[in-house]
Design an enzyme around this catalytic site. Structure first.
Site, short mmCIF file in Angstrom:
data_model
loop_
_atom_site.label_atom_id
_atom_site.label_comp_id
_atom_site.label_asym_id
_atom_site.label_seq_id
_atom_site.Cartn_x
_atom_site.Cartn_y
_atom_site.Cartn_z
N PRO A 9 0.81 -1.34 0.12
CA PRO A 9 0.10 -0.15 -0.09
C PRO A 9 0.90 1.42 -0.08
CG PRO A 9 -0.28 -1.04 2.08
CD PRO A 9 0.45 -2.03 1.18
N ASN A 10 0.33 1.98 -0.52
CA ASN A 10 1.04 3.52 -0.88
C ASN A 10 2.21 3.61 -1.60
OD1 ASN A 10 -1.12 4.68 0.79
ND2 ASN A 10 -0.08 3.84 2.52
N ARG A 17 5.11 10.94 -2.85
CA ARG A 17 4.82 10.69 -1.41
C ARG A 17 6.11 10.78 -0.55
NH1 ARG A 17 4.52 4.72 1.32
NH2 ARG A 17 4.12 5.35 3.48
N TYR A 22 11.40 8.75 0.89
CA TYR A 22 11.35 7.66 0.10
C TYR A 22 11.96 7.98 -1.21
CZ TYR A 22 7.97 5.88 3.49
OH TYR A 22 7.29 5.76 4.59
N ASN A 73 8.07 -5.36 -0.59
CA ASN A 73 7.91 -4.28 0.34
C ASN A 73 6.45 -4.13 0.73
OD1 ASN A 73 7.64 -1.65 1.75
ND2 ASN A 73 8.94 -0.43 0.43
N ALA A 76 2.85 -0.43 4.80
CA ALA A 76 2.41 -0.40 6.47
C ALA A 76 2.04 -1.78 6.76
CB ALA A 76 1.52 0.71 6.64
N GLU A 97 12.25 -9.07 2.33
CA GLU A 97 11.55 -7.95 2.76
C GLU A 97 12.24 -6.80 2.68
OE1 GLU A 97 10.19 -8.50 6.79
OE2 GLU A 97 9.86 -6.14 6.88
N HIS A 99 12.49 -2.43 2.67
CA HIS A 99 11.96 -1.00 3.13
C HIS A 99 12.93 0.01 2.66
CE1 HIS A 99 8.98 -3.09 5.57
NE2 HIS A 99 9.83 -3.95 5.97
N ARG A 106 12.74 5.47 12.69
CA ARG A 106 11.57 6.23 12.64
C ARG A 106 10.67 5.91 13.93
NH1 ARG A 106 9.36 5.53 6.76
NH2 ARG A 106 8.08 7.49 7.51
#
Ligand code: DQA
Length: 363
Positions: A9-10, A17, A22, A73, A76, A97, A99, A106
């Site tokens: 998502p996103n 964004r 990112y 990825n 969230a 995985e 990111h 963060r």
């Protein structure tokens, strides 16, 4: 080999964004870049993005029919989706995985990944380049499988072992001792040495930000080296470190003594200079936690055995002066590459790497 690039998502909003977190690349550009990186590794790819958990689960199930590995990825969903964890576990397809951001530094909730236990590796905080490292890891893993051997209770205390002869190469990755960088950066070097018949241990160790720093990190590398030597009944050991790993290779060879060979590739061979120059944004200062650099400085405590100092003259991460400083006051074979940079060592076909292997195989 075919690899599925999966984004959650996103991530369709990449490029617009929060570009300060990112990066500037759009999803379309990332997917094209991923295919190009894969082509360089002789791998084909297919890409899928969705904002919906169920759609991602369905695509993972379909992956059984059309791919060998996945780079994922989960956005969230990383922090909440047991269903995605279960999907990856169920299909038994090796998954890395990824990111883009440094999720460990963060908000607290981003540090938790419920996906990680189902993945073979986790890469974070390396920007969109993290997807390329994930590809390399999956290709390395597929072409030459490794055993993961713990050498202590911490999740970062392990090495990946490829068994071969009694000549052991211990690979020590770089990344300025910071936790976003991991053993995977030397995967293709490990595969190359393994193909040549060596036993190869690629070390992970605690780093600054995940329990490491001087002198814990050095102690980890020493313990791991001894454990790997025992695991393959090694009769000779070559420690090969890249960047900050070069400093660790020299330090640990000094500690082990005897005929242990140390190879420092683009290494931080002079810690006094690194502190003085605030190299890598103060990386050596952070590593030492403010301690005196002299006891951790290879130039001042050289190993008694053979040393190879390999460095590119155009290295912009760890300048060539770090090779010069070492060889000015210590015996070493200097392999200087005119125009060479900091990263070509990581390409097993590049003369900066093959030159080292040839030097080692002829001794
Ligand atoms: C992300 C980190 C997640 O916490 C976040 O929700 C994302 C992107 C990353 O790539 O850094 O959507 O996975």
């Amino acid at each position: 080999m075919r690899i599925l690039l999966l984004n959650g998502p996103n991530l369709n909003l990449l490029g617009t964004r929060r570009p300060e977190v990112y990066g500037p690349m759009t999803l379309t550009e990332l997917e094209a870049q991923f295919a190009a990186w894969a082509a360089d590794l002789a791998v084909s790819t297919v890409a899928f993005q969705s904002n919906h958990e169920g759609a991602l689960i369905d695509r993972i199930h379909e992956a059984r029919a059309d791919v060998d590995a996945m780079v994922f990825n989960p956005g969230a969903f990383t922090h909440t989706s047991y269903a995605l964890h279960d999907a990856i576990e169920a299909v038994e397809i090796p998954t890395v995985e990824v990111h883009i951001s440094n999720v460990e530094e963060r908000e607290e909730w981003r540090r938790r990944s419920v996906i990680a236990p189902a993945a073979v590796h986790r890469i974070y905080g390396r920007g969109t380049d993290g997807y390329r490292w994930a590809l390399r890891h999956l290709v390395g893993r597929a072409s030459s499988p490794a055993e993961r051997i713990p050498y202590g209770p911490d999740s970062e205390q392990f090495f990946e072992l490829r068994r071969g002869g009694t000549r052991l190469a211990v690979l020590i990755h770089g990344g300025f001792w910071r936790h976003t960088w991991a053993f995977d950066t030397l995967d293709l070097n490990a595969v190359d040495l393994s193909r040549r018949g060596w036993s190869v241990a690629s070390l992970e160790y605690r780093r600054v930000g995940n329990g490491g720093g001087w002198p814990v990190t050095r102690a980890d590398v020493l313990t791991a080296t001894n454990a790997a030597a025992e695991a393959v009944a090694a009769d000779s050991i070559v420690l090969i470190g890249h960047s900050a790993g070069g400093q660790l290779a020299l330090e640990v060879a000094s500690e082990l003594g005897g005929e242990t060979i140390a190879v420092s590739m683009g290494g931080v061979n002079d810690m006094v200079l690194a502190v003085e120059q605030r190299l890598g944004d103060g990386a050596a200062i952070d590593y030492l936690g403010g301690a005196d650099p002299a006891p951790a400085c290879p130039t001042r405590h050289p190993p008694p055995g053979p040393v190879v100092i390999a460095h590119g003259t155009d290295d912009d991460r760890v300048p060539f002066a770090y090779a010069e400083r070492y060889v000015e006051s210590n015996p070493a074979r200097l392999l200087a590459t005119q125009g060479g940079d900091h990263f070509r060592f990581l390409d097993p076909d590049d003369p900066m790497w093959t030159g080292i292997v040839e030097a080692l195989e002829s001794t």
